[in-house]
Design a protein around this motif. Structure first.
Motif, short mmCIF file in Angstrom:
data_model
loop_
_atom_site.label_atom_id
_atom_site.label_comp_id
_atom_site.label_asym_id
_atom_site.label_seq_id
_atom_site.Cartn_x
_atom_site.Cartn_y
_atom_site.Cartn_z
N GLU A 1 0.84 -1.20 0.00
CA GLU A 1 0.00 0.00 0.00
C GLU A 1 0.87 1.25 0.00
O GLU A 1 0.60 2.21 -0.73
N LEU A 2 1.93 1.26 0.80
CA LEU A 2 2.81 2.42 0.83
C LEU A 2 3.48 2.65 -0.53
O LEU A 2 3.61 3.79 -0.98
N ALA A 3 3.87 1.56 -1.18
CA ALA A 3 4.49 1.68 -2.51
C ALA A 3 3.47 2.21 -3.53
O ALA A 3 3.80 3.07 -4.36
N ARG A 4 2.23 1.71 -3.46
CA ARG A 4 1.19 2.17 -4.38
C ARG A 4 0.87 3.64 -4.15
O ARG A 4 0.70 4.41 -5.08
N CYS A 5 0.83 4.05 -2.90
CA CYS A 5 0.54 5.44 -2.57
C CYS A 5 1.64 6.38 -3.07
O CYS A 5 1.36 7.49 -3.50
N LYS A 6 2.85 5.90 -3.00
CA LYS A 6 4.00 6.71 -3.43
C LYS A 6 3.94 6.98 -4.94
O LYS A 6 4.30 8.06 -5.40
N LYS A 7 3.45 5.99 -5.70
CA LYS A 7 3.39 6.11 -7.16
C LYS A 7 2.17 6.88 -7.65
O LYS A 7 2.19 7.44 -8.73
N ALA A 8 1.11 6.90 -6.87
CA ALA A 8 -0.16 7.49 -7.32
C ALA A 8 -0.08 9.01 -7.39
O ALA A 8 0.48 9.65 -6.52
N ASP A 9 -0.67 9.55 -8.43
CA ASP A 9 -0.73 11.01 -8.59
C ASP A 9 -1.86 11.59 -7.76
O ASP A 9 -1.68 12.53 -7.00
N THR A 10 -3.05 11.05 -7.94
CA THR A 10 -4.21 11.53 -7.19
C THR A 10 -4.96 10.32 -6.64
O THR A 10 -5.02 9.28 -7.27
N LEU A 11 -5.52 10.49 -5.47
CA LEU A 11 -6.28 9.41 -4.83
C LEU A 11 -7.60 9.96 -4.33
O LEU A 11 -7.70 11.13 -3.97
N SER A 12 -8.59 9.09 -4.28
CA SER A 12 -9.89 9.50 -3.74
C SER A 12 -10.56 8.28 -3.13
O SER A 12 -10.15 7.14 -3.36
N GLY A 13 -11.58 8.51 -2.37
CA GLY A 13 -12.37 7.43 -1.79
C GLY A 13 -11.55 6.54 -0.87
O GLY A 13 -10.73 7.01 -0.08
#
Length: 77
Positions: free
Chosen positions: A35-47
């Motif tokens: 999850e931390l790796a995915r969050c680091k790569k993501a530009d924008t997140l929601s929900g």
């Protein structure tokens, strides 16, 4: 027809991610790291994706600060 199917398939990507609790990330270290790796790569997140990133970051910070220990008697050896 193929274009319609492709649009429907892409529309569903990531939209039905469950929201995980801090306890889940504390007991599932692999999921926390992913999850931390995915969050680091993501530009924008929601929900739920945004909530999961916030929860995973909070758990990771607490583990770094307190050494990853637990006071939950169910998790002690």
């Amino acid at each position: 027809m193929w274009l319609g199917l492709a649009v429907l398939a892409l529309a569903g990507c990531g939209s039905n991610q469950p929201a995980y609790t801090a306890h889940y990330y504390e007991t599932h270290k692999g999921a926390l790291k992913r999850e931390l790796a995915r969050c680091k790569k993501a530009d924008t997140l929601s929900g739920n994706a945004k909530k999961n990133c916030e929860t995973a970051t909070r758990v990771n910070d607490a583990q770094a600060l307190f050494g990853g220990g637990t006071n939950n008697p169910n998790l002690l050896p």
